[in-house]
Scaffold this active site. Structure first.
Site, PDB file in Angstrom:
ATOM      1  N   ARG A  60     -52.235  23.563  71.553  1.00 23.38           N
ATOM      2  CA  ARG A  60     -51.560  22.809  70.235  1.00 23.38           C
ATOM      3  C   ARG A  60     -52.645  22.942  69.422  1.00 23.38           C
ATOM      4  NH1 ARG A  60     -52.180  17.936  69.166  1.00 23.38           N
ATOM      5  NH2 ARG A  60     -51.863  17.177  71.005  1.00 23.38           N
ATOM      6  N   TYR A 113     -34.122  28.178  49.660  1.00 18.75           N
ATOM      7  CA  TYR A 113     -33.429  28.229  50.829  1.00 18.75           C
ATOM      8  C   TYR A 113     -33.008  26.795  50.947  1.00 18.75           C
ATOM      9  CZ  TYR A 113     -32.485  27.982  55.941  1.00 18.75           C
ATOM     10  OH  TYR A 113     -31.904  27.978  57.057  1.00 18.75           O
ATOM     11  N   ASP A 185     -43.153  30.225  48.532  1.00 16.98           N
ATOM     12  CA  ASP A 185     -42.637  30.543  49.673  1.00 16.98           C
ATOM     13  C   ASP A 185     -42.441  32.255  49.481  1.00 16.98           C
ATOM     14  OD1 ASP A 185     -40.549  31.530  51.677  1.00 16.98           O
ATOM     15  OD2 ASP A 185     -39.767  29.588  51.557  1.00 16.98           O
ATOM     16  N   LYS A 210     -38.330  36.361  59.571  1.00 13.15           N
ATOM     17  CA  LYS A 210     -37.722  37.130  58.660  1.00 13.15           C
ATOM     18  C   LYS A 210     -38.422  38.734  58.726  1.00 13.15           C
ATOM     19  CE  LYS A 210     -34.939  34.008  58.037  1.00 13.15           C
ATOM     20  NZ  LYS A 210     -35.673  32.644  57.778  1.00 13.15           N
TER      21      LYS A 210
HETATM   22  N1  LCS Z   1     -38.095  30.071  53.537  1.00 21.19           N
HETATM   23  C1  LCS Z   1     -36.931  30.802  53.341  1.00 21.19           C
HETATM   24  C2  LCS Z   1     -37.109  31.526  51.945  1.00 21.19           C
HETATM   25  C3  LCS Z   1     -35.773  31.113  54.162  1.00 21.19           C
HETATM   26  O1  LCS Z   1     -34.922  32.056  53.843  1.00 21.19           O
HETATM   27  C4  LCS Z   1     -35.867  30.400  55.366  1.00 21.19           C
HETATM   28  C5  LCS Z   1     -34.923  30.624  56.414  1.00 21.19           C
HETATM   29  C6  LCS Z   1     -36.843  29.407  55.657  1.00 21.19           C
HETATM   30  C7  LCS Z   1     -38.125  29.296  54.706  1.00 21.19           C
HETATM   31  C8  LCS Z   1     -37.008  28.894  56.828  1.00 21.19           C
HETATM   32  O2  LCS Z   1     -37.412  29.551  58.105  1.00 21.19           O
HETATM   33  P1  LCS Z   1     -37.018  29.285  59.379  1.00 21.19           P
HETATM   34  O3  LCS Z   1     -37.095  27.880  59.746  1.00 21.19           O
HETATM   35  O4  LCS Z   1     -35.643  29.573  59.597  1.00 21.19           O
HETATM   36  O5  LCS Z   1     -37.883  30.187  60.168  1.00 21.19           O
HETATM   37  N2  LCS Z   1     -33.619  31.387  55.794  1.00 21.19           N
HETATM   38  C9  LCS Z   1     -32.519  31.512  56.199  1.00 21.19           C
HETATM   39  C10 LCS Z   1     -31.660  32.385  55.832  1.00 21.19           C
HETATM   40  O6  LCS Z   1     -31.612  32.491  54.295  1.00 21.19           O
HETATM   41  N3  LCS Z   1     -30.626  32.352  56.528  1.00 21.19           N
HETATM   42  O7  LCS Z   1     -30.597  31.763  57.751  1.00 21.19           O
HETATM   43  C11 LCS Z   1     -32.091  31.405  57.735  1.00 21.19           C
END
Ligand code: LCS
Length: 396
Positions: A60, A113, A185, A210
């Site tokens: 951790r 998001y 972000d 992503k």
């Molecule tokens: N920031 C952005 C710009 C994102 O598009 C997402 C997830 C996150 C943070 C969060 O990341 P995660 O915790 O899912 O790794 N975006 C998504 C979307 O547009 N569709 O499904 C997930």
């Protein structure tokens, strides 16, 4: 450090932070699937806890496989280090938990998001943290809601899902003047396309789920600060709160990241072809892609990005019903949320990724009901265009 001398992202993704295993010379970084690390003596254990010996203690707190990924992404972003998190949302909440106190105020991009907005507006508010989400493409919208208690500006550029850009340099100047922390972000671009720290941001966050991982098979996140003092603060909070990444997860992302630069070349080329096709299609009313000259911030895209990414949104003729028909008619594109994988994904933000944001706020942020989002993958562009063409033909 040898990686500091690498200039090309094509080299960094393959070599930064990644060294052959010293035991057997394994070229691929091993998965150190161990929760804890043996000390040679009680004194060594104590020295590690006291920070006088930088050996590993407990996963951790740190793990060699995870460290390889952190060093690689930090080299790509030009940060002082990386902190891998269990998900992109864990990266966002860790940054907020590290800096925001009761009574503080945060300003964010309206079209972020969905869950980023929800967690700040509905959950952090329980701890007395106030949030305002505005169209950050206009600097005056930000200055209009500045308060004495404002601590952080959180921007997403290009924004999910509208593809509206925010001027990172201008925000950095404002934040420096007002003493705010600028958090970007960078998920929609990846560091191959945009490096916010070079443009004056303090902290970059990613959903590694992503483009960086790129294969729609892992969830993960990363925080990359510019300054060592921020790294220390964030590391302390992350390891205390426990949102760290697992070494097996880190290894999978490390495997994916090696082809990031190659994948970005192909998906961006495809995205420009698909966006150009959509922009001249009679069944399409509007298209937003930063690489089209018709994008209202095309000049800014050329200035602050090394490419235009592979996210597109568009509005079909006939609105919501037509959008649903297109999404239901695709045969090659996959109906799914998420983005940045090798496969092309298509979704409807108003009823899916951004459904948690109330309709009036959604509309104010430009997330209209007719908006269809595409994450363009690495398939052959002729196949993608043929698929979208047959799907659009289903609109009456
Ligand atoms: N920031 C952005 C710009 C994102 O598009 C997402 C997830 C996150 C943070 C969060 O990341 P995660 O915790 O899912 O790794 N975006 C998504 C979307 O547009 N569709 O499904 C997930």
């Amino acid at each position: 450090m040898k990686e500091k001398t690498f200039r090309s992202p094509y080299t960094k993704v393959i070599h930064a932070g990644q060294h052959p295993d010293p035991l057997f010379g394994g070229v691929s970084v091993p998965i150190f699937q161990s929760s804890t690390f043996a000390f040679q003596s009680a004194e060594q254990g104590a020295a590690r806890f006291a920070g006088q010996d930088d050996g590993y203690i407990y996963t951790r707190i740190g793990n060699p496989t995870t460290k390889a990924l952190e060093d690689c992404v930090a080299a790509l972003e030009g940060g002082c280090g990386g902190l891998a998190t269990a998900s992109g949302m864990a990266a966002i909440t860790t940054v907020c938990l590290s800096y925001l106190n009761q009574g503080d105020h945060i300003i964010g991009t309206a079209a972020v998001y969905g869950p980023t907005r929800t967690v700040l507006e509905k959950e952090f508010s329980r701890f007395g943290i106030e949030a305002d989400f505005v169209d950050t493409s206009g600097l005056s919208n930000i200055t209009a809601c500045l308060k004495r208690s404002t601590k952080m500006l959180f921007i997403e550029t290009p924004a999910n899902p509208t593809l509206i850009l925010t001027d990172i340099r201008a925000c950095s100047r404002l934040c420096k003047e007002k003493g705010l922390l600028l958090v970007v972000d960078n998920t929609f671009s990846s560091p191959v396309v945009q490096r916010p720290l070079e443009l004056g941001a303090d902290i970059v966050i990613h959903s590694l789920t992503k483009f960086l991982n790129g294969h729609s098979d892992v969830v993960g996140g990363m925080i990359i600060p510019k300054e060592k003092s921020d790294f220390d603060r964030l590391r302390k909070i992350l390891t205390l709160m426990g949102g760290t990444m697992d070494p097996h997860q880190a290894w999978l992302v490390l495997r994916g990241v090696k082809t990031l630069a190659l994948r970005m070349d192909k998906c961006q080329k495809n995205a420009l072809e698909v966006a150009s096709f959509l922009s001249t299609h009679p069944k399409v009313i509007w298209v937003n892609y930063p690489g089209l000259e018709s994008h209202p911030q095309y000049a800014l895209a050329k200035e602050q990005m090394d490419g235009f990414g592979s996210m597109i949104c568009f509005g079909p003729k006939g609105g919501l019903e037509s959008g649903r028909r297109v999404i239901n008619s695709v045969k090659l594109c996959t109906r799914a949320v998420s983005l940045g994988g090798v496969e092309t994904l298509i979704e409807h933000p108003a009823s899916m990724t951004h459904a948690g944001v109330p309709k009036p706020e959604r509309e104010k942020a430009g997330i209209t009901d007719d908006l269809v989002r595409i994450s363009v993958g690495c398939e052959g562009e002729e196949d993608l265009i043929a698929d979208l063409d047959q799907a659009l033909a289903q609109i009456p």
